[in-house]
Design a protein around this motif. Structure first.
Motif, PDB file in Angstrom:
ATOM      1  N   LYS A  21       0.831  -1.208   0.000  1.00 24.27           N
ATOM      2  CA  LYS A  21       0.000   0.000   0.000  1.00 24.27           C
ATOM      3  C   LYS A  21       0.873   1.270   0.000  1.00 24.27           C
ATOM      4  CE  LYS A  21      -3.797   1.283   2.865  1.00 24.27           C
ATOM      5  NZ  LYS A  21      -4.482   1.054   4.111  1.00 24.27           N
ATOM      6  N   TYR A  30      -5.244  11.536  -2.594  1.00 26.11           N
ATOM      7  CA  TYR A  30      -5.053  10.092  -2.779  1.00 26.11           C
ATOM      8  C   TYR A  30      -5.622   9.354  -1.572  1.00 26.11           C
ATOM      9  CZ  TYR A  30      -2.555   5.694  -3.707  1.00 26.11           C
ATOM     10  OH  TYR A  30      -2.242   4.372  -3.940  1.00 26.11           O
ATOM     11  N   TRP A  31      -5.345   9.906  -0.387  1.00 25.41           N
ATOM     12  CA  TRP A  31      -5.862   9.310   0.844  1.00 25.41           C
ATOM     13  C   TRP A  31      -7.402   9.345   0.836  1.00 25.41           C
ATOM     14  CZ3 TRP A  31      -8.329  12.058   5.026  1.00 25.41           C
ATOM     15  CH2 TRP A  31      -8.538  11.288   6.165  1.00 25.41           C
ATOM     16  N   SER A  56      -8.749   6.764  -1.273  1.00 25.35           N
ATOM     17  CA  SER A  56      -8.627   5.414  -0.703  1.00 25.35           C
ATOM     18  C   SER A  56      -9.774   5.151   0.269  1.00 25.35           C
ATOM     19  CB  SER A  56      -7.261   5.236  -0.017  1.00 25.35           C
ATOM     20  OG  SER A  56      -7.231   5.988   1.190  1.00 25.35           O
TER      21      SER A  56
END
Ligand SMILES: C[C@H](O)CC(=O)SCCNC(=O)CCNC(=O)[C@H](O)C(C)(C)COP(=O)(O)OP(=O)(O)OC[C@H]1O[C@@H](n2cnc3c(N)ncnc32)[C@H](O)[C@@H]1OP(=O)(O)O
Length: 689
Positions: free
Chosen positions: A253, A645-646, A649
């Motif tokens: 990850k 990006y977080w 996710s």
């Protein structure tokens, strides 16, 4: 992908020169025109991560580096110029000797990408430089010069010119082939490796250090395990373990997130309509910095370190001396930390000239104004410099909040005005926010982009608005912390949870470090621009009324003593109680109960929400620019790939639902934006525009 060009040319001396050419940076190749090799082609890593298929990775570690190069029939010598990074340096370390030009740069930066070296680097580097030095280089991903490489034992000879490189390398090859110099097999060397018990002790100290890094970064510990395998079971066993671990880590990850951050960073210097046009940038060689306070002296330090001549202007000699002293302190601290050579420090300092008037401004290429955030003062400075500076000179302001159109209102040079917002300390923090107004010329933006590269900053080009991209997006983070405190959540728990998430410090310690008055000034600006979602919190004023100014006077949420780790000051809780009473936002007057995860979400989802507005308004060119901004401007954990990006996710739908819920429970601050709502409803990732 274009095929890699390989050529072999055998000279009269019997030495074969192998050149493999893969522009622009010779990704995993031997020798192109100006770069030895920057390592494995990162596009391949991306392909592996997208497909989950590790068979795309080259099988180079044993077959190529051990069997063909290190143990092959003929000795080989690496002739290094430009960069030898990652797999490139690993290939070189498999050779019998390494010759480098004086300007070559070397390093194993794989850990920065969430990986470990995969071509024997974890085994050969300790055998060349010793375990401690190797660990230091690997853990920091630091790039070193060829001179340092020689001092540490990686490089055998440094030559001064490109012309000498092949001549000297040929001689080394002949000397080794004809037995005048020994043929070394790095993997079999043991002279630099300490006995097992001593090496284990070194590795154990590092493991303790690594435990302090966020849990989502497994590769630091794994790298130490792989080094240890080589020490305990021998280099070959180490290489095999390294290869296995490398292939596993590629799909981790954190490696995926870090690779996203890498590509996001690469993208920021590409500005459609500017860098893809045929405009030629101009040179910026002499810069005037106005104001030598914390920001100005940091900026001047960054510039002289990059060989730019600096004229530093202060209003009187007293202030000027203080500024020059700060720059000297900045440089000395870099020398002390081993990041700057004494010789380079002296050269840098010689490029600095302090002045108290504008006389020297007649031939500067750029002016960077870094005075207090006072509109009238800035306006008069810009008016003044317009009269004195040459017509090509760029007028930049380091303002973090004030509208650039207002700053330049009294000049006729609207096209030359640009924001160059650096972050404190400017000689350390890597981000440069380049703020363009509707009048800033394309040429000026192009020039400042090139300037960013020279001063080694990561640029993001943004549009003019309150707080620009970085401060505007992260303002809700600080406000979220204030809201949580006033809802009854313990301030020290908030800081603990946030540092466990991966931020270097929590928001309350950040309040202490950045100074309360700066924050109050931002609240004023944001309240004027976004009155519907700015929380007027009594806490900061109460702290100041109680004689606390944070780190400045040693008393804030924490107590600061020289040379000691800041300690939570529990007596601050009375002030927080008073703030809760005044703010009166606790539902039913009772503290709310939250899980740790909710604390993270209540601080970062409002950031994602504001980021959505920033994207929708076109303040940034691409959503991933905010990933770069968050990592380098706010120290958002890079192993989470950046704020957007977080967020992806987690999913826009969940973030939207949580914000909607909190907005009903705790008010408009949490109201989800239109952009977020649309993405959530349509199920589109936030990074996808
Ligand atoms: C098995 C091995 O152990 C695994 C590995 O080797 S992993 C790879 C390790 N290597 C790296 O991390 C190096 C990454 N690259 C860099 O740090 C910098 O590009 C550099 C210091 C080499 C050069 O910097 P600079 O001169 O400023 O040039 P820069 O603009 O960054 O790069 C030029 C182009 O080369 C590309 N490039 C750089 N390194 C690359 C790589 N390893 N693979 C593919 N492309 C690469 C860049 O993306 C850029 O392409 P673009 O113009 O299309 O955006």
């Amino acid at each position: 992908m274009a095929p890699i060009l390989v050529s072999m040319e055998i000279g009269k001396d019997g030495i074969a020169i192998i050149r493999i050419c893969n522009p622009p940076v010779n990704a995993l190749t031997f020798s192109g025109d100006d770069k030895f090799c920057v390592g494995l082609d990162i596009n391949i890593i991306q392909k592996v991560q997208k497909t989950g298929d590790t068979s795309f990775l080259p099988d180079a570690s044993v077959e190529l580096v051990i069997d063909t190069i290190e143990n092959g029939k003929k000795p080989s010598v690496a002739a290094i110029q430009g960069f030898a990074l990652g797999g490139g340096l690993e290939l070189a370390m498999g050779c019998s000797a390494r010759i480098a030009t004086s300007r070559a740069e070397l390093g194993l930066p794989e850990l920065k990408l969430g990986l470990i070296p995969g071509c024997g680097g974890t085994q050969r580097l300790p055998r060349l430089v010793g375990t401690s030095k190797a660990i230091e280089m690997l853990m920091s991903s630091k790039i070193i010069t060829s001179e340092e490489g020689k001092e540490f034992g990686i490089i055998d000879d440094v030559v001064s010119s490109h012309e000498d490189l092949l001549t000297v390398s040929r001689l080394w090859a002949l000397d080794i082939a004809e037995g005048r110099k020994p043929r070394t097999h790095t993997l079999q060397r043991t002279d630099k490796i300490k006995p097992i018990h001593e090496s284990s002790a070194i590795l154990e100290v590092q493991r303790q250090q690594v435990l302090k890094t966020p849990r989502s970064m497994p590769h630091y510990k794994v790298c130490l395990d792989v080094i240890e395998e080589g020490i305990v079971s021998g280099g070959y066993a180490g290489v095999l373990k390294e290869d296995k671990v490398f292939r596993e880590l590629v799909l981790s990850k954190s490696a995926k997130a870090l690779l996203h951050a890498y590509f996001a960073e690469r993208a920021t210097s590409k500005v459609p309509g500017i860098t893809d046009c045929k405009i030629k940038h101009r040179k910026i060689e002499k810069v005037a910095v106005i104001g030598g306070g914390l920001m100005g002296s940091g900026i001047a330090t960054a510039l002289i370190l990059s060989s730019i001549q600096v004229i530093l202007k202060e209003i009187n000699f007293d202030y000027l001396l203080k500024s020059l002293k700060s720059i000297e302190v900045n440089l000395h601290s870099l020398v002390k930390r081993g990041e700057l050579l004494e010789k380079k420090m002296k050269k840098a300092f010689s490029l600095l000239k302090g002045v108290v008037d504008y006389e020297e401004f007649t031939n500067v290429d750029m002016v960077i104004e870094a005075v207090n955030e006072e509109v009238l003062l800035k306006q008069s400075i810009f008016e003044e410099i317009e009269k004195i500076c040459p017509p090509h000179c760029i007028f930049a302001s380091n303002t973090s909040t004030i509208d650039l159109n207002v700053i330049g209102a009294r000049t006729k040079s609207q096209d030359r005005i640009v924001g160059t917002h650096l972050f404190s300390p400017a000689h350390v923090m890597p981000l440069l926010e380049i703020v363009q107004t509707e009048n800033t010329s394309k040429l000026v933006i192009l020039d400042v982009l090139k300037f960013a590269k020279i001063i080694q900053k990561i640029p993001i080009v943004v549009k003019n608005c309150t707080g620009f991209a970085v401060n505007r997006t992260f303002f809700p983070y600080m406000q979220g912390a204030e809201i949580l405190a006033n809802l009854g959540v313990d301030v020290f728990r908030v800081d603990r949870v946030i540092t466990e998430f991966g931020m270097r410090i929590g928001p309350f310690q950040l309040f202490d470090l950045s100074g309360y008055s700066i924050f109050l000034a931002s609240v004023k600006e944001f309240a004027a621009a976004f009155p519907d979602r700015t929380f007027q919190c009594p806490l900061v004023q109460l702290m100041m009324a109680n004689g606390r100014t944070g780190k400045k006077n040693g008393r804030g949420y924490y107590l600061y003593k020289k040379g000691k780790i800041p300690e939570p000051d529990l007596s601050v809780l009375k002030i927080v109680e008073e703030s809760r009473r005044l703010a009166s936002i606790m539902p039913g007057g009772e503290p709310i109960s939250v899980m740790d995860q909710e604390i993270v979400e209540m601080l970062f989802f409002p950031v994602v929400n504001e980021a959505c507005r920033v994207i929708e308004e076109g303040v940034v060119l691409r959503a991933s620019d905010l990933d770069v901004a968050s990592i380098h401007g706010m120290k958002f954990p890079s192993e989470r790939g950046g704020i957007m990006y977080w967020a992806d996710s987690i999913g826009a739908e969940y973030i939207y639902a949580r914000l909607k819920y909190w907005s009903k429970a705790y008010g408009n601050f949490f109201q989800p934006s239109q952009f977020l709502q649309e993405k959530a409803t349509k199920g589109i990732p936030l990074l996808e525009l």
